[in-house]
Every structure is written in structure tokens, then in C-alpha cells.
Design an enzyme around this catalytic site. Structure first.
Site, PDB file in Angstrom:
ATOM      1  N   LYS A  38      50.933  41.058  40.913  1.00 20.31           N
ATOM      2  CA  LYS A  38      49.899  40.644  41.340  1.00 20.31           C
ATOM      3  C   LYS A  38      48.951  39.219  41.430  1.00 20.31           C
ATOM      4  O   LYS A  38      49.215  38.320  39.844  1.00 20.31           O
ATOM      5  CB  LYS A  38      48.528  41.750  41.308  1.00 20.31           C
ATOM      6  N   ARG A 136      37.697  53.699  41.984  1.00 19.52           N
ATOM      7  CA  ARG A 136      38.112  52.535  42.957  1.00 19.52           C
ATOM      8  C   ARG A 136      38.206  53.304  44.137  1.00 19.52           C
ATOM      9  O   ARG A 136      38.575  52.420  45.558  1.00 19.52           O
ATOM     10  CB  ARG A 136      38.514  51.780  42.027  1.00 19.52           C
ATOM     11  N   TYR A 263      26.717  16.091  31.770  1.00 21.49           N
ATOM     12  CA  TYR A 263      25.659  16.374  32.760  1.00 21.49           C
ATOM     13  C   TYR A 263      24.330  17.172  32.152  1.00 21.49           C
ATOM     14  O   TYR A 263      24.805  17.427  31.749  1.00 21.49           O
ATOM     15  CB  TYR A 263      25.697  16.914  34.574  1.00 21.49           C
ATOM     16  N   MET A 312      33.398  18.959  37.020  1.00 21.89           N
ATOM     17  CA  MET A 312      34.371  19.146  38.145  1.00 21.89           C
ATOM     18  C   MET A 312      36.093  18.952  37.774  1.00 21.89           C
ATOM     19  O   MET A 312      37.200  19.800  37.958  1.00 21.89           O
ATOM     20  CB  MET A 312      33.971  18.990  38.941  1.00 21.89           C
TER      21      MET A 312
HETATM   22  C1  LIG Z   1      46.501  45.089  37.531  1.00 21.21           C
HETATM   23  C2  LIG Z   1      46.596  46.795  37.520  1.00 21.21           C
HETATM   24  C3  LIG Z   1      47.303  46.906  36.832  1.00 21.21           C
HETATM   25  C4  LIG Z   1      47.321  45.619  35.415  1.00 21.21           C
HETATM   26  O1  LIG Z   1      46.543  46.047  34.240  1.00 21.21           O
HETATM   27  P1  LIG Z   1      46.934  45.399  33.046  1.00 21.21           P
HETATM   28  O2  LIG Z   1      45.628  45.648  32.453  1.00 21.21           O
HETATM   29  O3  LIG Z   1      46.540  43.838  33.626  1.00 21.21           O
HETATM   30  O4  LIG Z   1      48.040  46.042  31.938  1.00 21.21           O
HETATM   31  C5  LIG Z   1      48.327  48.432  36.613  1.00 21.21           C
HETATM   32  N1  LIG Z   1      47.758  49.454  37.771  1.00 21.21           N
HETATM   33  C6  LIG Z   1      46.234  48.894  38.298  1.00 21.21           C
HETATM   34  C7  LIG Z   1      46.179  49.691  39.771  1.00 21.21           C
HETATM   35  C8  LIG Z   1      45.575  47.144  38.677  1.00 21.21           C
HETATM   36  O5  LIG Z   1      44.881  46.819  39.984  1.00 21.21           O
END
Ligand SMILES: *Cc1c(COP(=O)(O)O)cnc(C)c1O
Length: 370
Positions: A38, A136, A263, A312
Site C-alpha cells: 500500500k 479500527r 527563515y 519548501m
Molecule cells: C499496513 C498494514 C500492515 C503492514 O504493517 P507493517 O507494520 O508495516 O508491517 C499489516 N496489516 C494491516 C492491516 C495494515 O494496515
């Protein structure tokens, strides 16, 4: 190395990611693996990484949404994408049509998938998410008794997997052990109604490195594939660095004593100083919080302290210790000399955030990182 037109860029080593994957493979020879790609493979570029990892025959590619899944499908990758979080209704039709993996956390999601699958005369495979402590997504363990029989009546749904997620696998061993026991009870309960469950998964990188989940048949490594072990658990073999953030010196000047840099004039030279300007800034994901925190960039074998605030598109560094530095030289901001963990610490954040925050303006190139 990128061509000379780039001011700042990211070098990625898919072979190093494959090496880190092979460590997961050796740790869990019997388990399925869902490499998590992802967020553009944690900033590494999703297609380059997914193409390389497909050669290792993963079970799924873990993605965040339908757009990422579509990107993999469009590239012709045959490993099915698995959408990790709850799916908004607009994505569901496409998920059913393409047979992507996904989770359900509520009866209303299940009913929607059931309707869509019926319309298409299909059986849709879904994984049941169970909330064992993350807060979650997922059904609560106490709800299962009532919900499982209802799911069993949805004939167009096949409950193929059970998943959960650890909130503190890298921080709290006692809680995580309790969570694993709870998860095991839930899996047993689900199996009583759905005995042919194929996928049971709960461990991300920290879970893989620190814990064993007896019923699990699949793991979901993300960060460790990208060379970083979360928490204190050390991997059995050392992980390889998979990404380098590089930027060029654009200007070198001698500033007199008493001259402000950047800055806010938070840094004033106390003596004459050789100062290099480097073509990277917070618009590239080089965090503004890093200004004045003592982080150096690696340049011609020396670590050169950053001066004043990050702007930036540019930062300034003290190159007094590097007499032969010139415009066009390449500095390492993240890599083997400047670990991403250190950058994240100094920016008051975590490596996941630094990797995924690397800006779109940075071209990605592939090369070997040693
Ligand atoms: C992003 C994610 C992972 C991977 O997690 P890492 O800590 O980067 O290994 C695994 N499971 C779920 C549900 C996630 O959202």
C-alpha cells in the site's frame, strides 16, 4: 544513479526488498505471505516492488484501496490484491467483479456484498475482520455468536478468512499475548460454523518478529520488507536497506560570521562558514520539523549538519568539513549512512510516516544499494 537533471530523487532496490521478503519466508516456511505494498509500496514505487515480489509467489498483495488494487491489475500482476481496511460502498462493485480480497466488519457490509454477488451470480470470498484490540475495524469478539449464523445464511458469501491487527506488538508484550489468546478463541468459534476457513492472519512486521499465532496461516509484513524492524525485536538475519533519498548540492558559498541562515534566522554563523544549499525541502517530504534538530546529511564521506529551518524546496548545510565540495555533488538524506529510523525520531514521527511522506516530486530510480 539518476540522470543529472534531478535535484532530489529516490533510489530503490527491489532486490533488497526481495531479500527482506526471503527472511520472512525462512522465519515462516509454512505460512502464506501477503507483502503489504500500500501507499506506493511505502514510497518505494508499487509496481517495481510488486513485480519483483510476484516472483516469490506471495498469497496476496496488501493494498489500502481499490485504486491501488486496480493499479496492480492494470500492470498485469496475477497475485490478487487484498484491500486491508473497510471498503466504502462505492468500491464494492469493482471488488466483487474483480474478485479482490477484502474484509467485512459489519452485517451491513456483508449484506451489501451478498446483494452485489447475487446480482452477478457469483460467490464472493471475504475475510472476517475481528477487533481484538485495535479499535479500527472488525466485529467485536462478543458479537460473533449472534453474527456468524446470520453470515452463514448469506449464500453468495464465502467466509474464507479471519483477520485481526495488533495495536502494540512493538510496545506491549503482555497485551499482545492476551490479544493472541482472544484471537485464537475467536478463530475457533468461527471455525465451528465455517470449518473450511483458509486464511487466518493477524501479524504485521512487529507481530512476525515478536510473536507466534498458532492458528495463523498468513502474515502481512510491510515495514520489515522495506528494511526496518519495528520495536525491539531483531530479525534473525539483518534486513537490507531498500531506499536511499538523495539530493544535489546546488550552491556552495562562504558566509561571514554573524550571518543568518534560513527563515526565522534561527541559525546565525558564529564564525565564517562554508555553507551548501541542497535542492530538497519539505515539499519533497523532508520534514520541516527536522530544521535545527542536529540531523546531518551525508556528503563526500562526512556528516554535515543542517543549518536553520527546512524550506519548501531547499535546505542549507554546514560543509566546513568538506573542503572539496562542489555544486552538483550528491548528498544522502536517507540510506545506509543516515538510517530512516533516525530521521523519523528527530522529526517526532515513525519510519512508516517518513517513507510514505516522500513527495511525488521525487523521481524513483532502481539500483543496487549496499
Ligand atoms: C499496513 C498494514 C500492515 C503492514 O504493517 P507493517 O507494520 O508495516 O508491517 C499489516 N496489516 C494491516 C492491516 C495494515 O494496515
Amino acid at each position: 544513479m539518476a540522470d543529472d537533471n534531478h535535484r532530489a530523487w529516490v533510489e530503490v532496490d527491489p532486490e533488497a526488498v526481495a531479500h527482506n521478503y526471503s527472511i520472512v519466508r525462512r522465519m515462516m516456511p509454512e505460512s502464506g505471505i501477503m507483502p503489504v505494498v500500500k501507499a506506493d509500496a511505502y514510497g518505494h514505487g508499487i509496481l517495481g516492488i510488486a513485480r519483483r515480489l510476484e516472483q516469490e509467489h506471495p498469497t496476496y498483495f496488501g493494498v489500502a484501496n481499490a485504486a491501488e488494487a486496480q493499479c496492480l491489475a492494470d500492470a498485469g500482476l496475477s497475485t490478487p490484491p487484498f484491500i486491508l481496511g473497510p471498503t466504502p460502498p462505492v468500491e464494492r462493485d469493482q471488488i466483487v467483479v474483480r474478485s479482490w480480497g477484502c474484509t467485512i466488519s459489519s452485517v451491513s457490509e456483508a449484506e451489501h456484498f451478498q446483494r452485489l454477488a447475487c446480482e452477478l451470480h457469483r460467490v464472493m470470498s471475504v475475510h472476517l475482520a475481528i477487533d481484538t484490540g485495535m479499535g479500527r475495524e472488525g466485529f467485536l469478539p462478543g458479537e460473533l455468536g449472534e453474527i456468524l449464523p446470520r453470515l452463514a445464511e448469506m449464500e453468495a458469501l464465502r467466509i474464507d478468512g479471519v483477520m485481526s491487527h495488533f495495536p502494540v506488538a512493538d510496545e506491549d508484550e503482555i497485551f499482545t499475548h492476551q490479544q493472541i489468546r482472544l484471537f485464537e478463541d475467536c478463530v475457533a468459534e468461527v471455525k465451528r460454523i465455517f470449518p473450511s476457513l483458509r486464511y487466518v492472519h493477524t501479524a504485521a512486521s512487529a507481530g512476525i518478529l515478536g510473536f507466534r499465532v498458532p492458528s495463523a496461516t498468513l502474515v502481512r509484513p510491510g515495514l520489515m520488507l522495506y528494511g526496518v524492524a519495528p520495536g525491539n525485536a531483531a530479525p534473525p538475519e539483518s534486513l537490507r536497506t531498500t531506499l536511499r533519498l538523495l539530493a544535489r548540492v546546488t550552491l556552495v558559498r562562504e558566509l561571514p560570521a554573524g550571518h543568518g541562515v534560513s527563515y526565522g534566522r534561527t541559525f546565525i554563523t558564529s564564525q565564517p562558514m562554508r555553507v551548501a544549499t541542497i535542492g530538497i525541502g519539505y515539499a519533497d517530504g523532508w520534514r520541516r520539523q527536522l530544521g535545527g534538530r542536529g540531523l546531518g546529511v551525508y556528503l563526500r564521506g562526512k556528516v554535515c549538519p543542517t543549518l536553520g529551518r527546512v524550506t519548501m524546496d531547499q535546505i542549507m548545510v554546514d560543509v566546513s568539513a568538506v573542503p572539496d565540495v562542489q555544486s552538483g555533488d550528491v548528498a544522502e538524506l536517507i540510506g545506509t549512512h543516515v538510517p530512516v529510523e533516525r530521521v523519523a525520531n528527530l522529526a517526532d514521527t515513525i519510519p512508516w510516516d517518513i517513507f510514505t511522506g516522500l513527495g511525488r516530486r521525487l523521481p524513483r530510480t532502481e539500483c543496487t544499494i549496499r
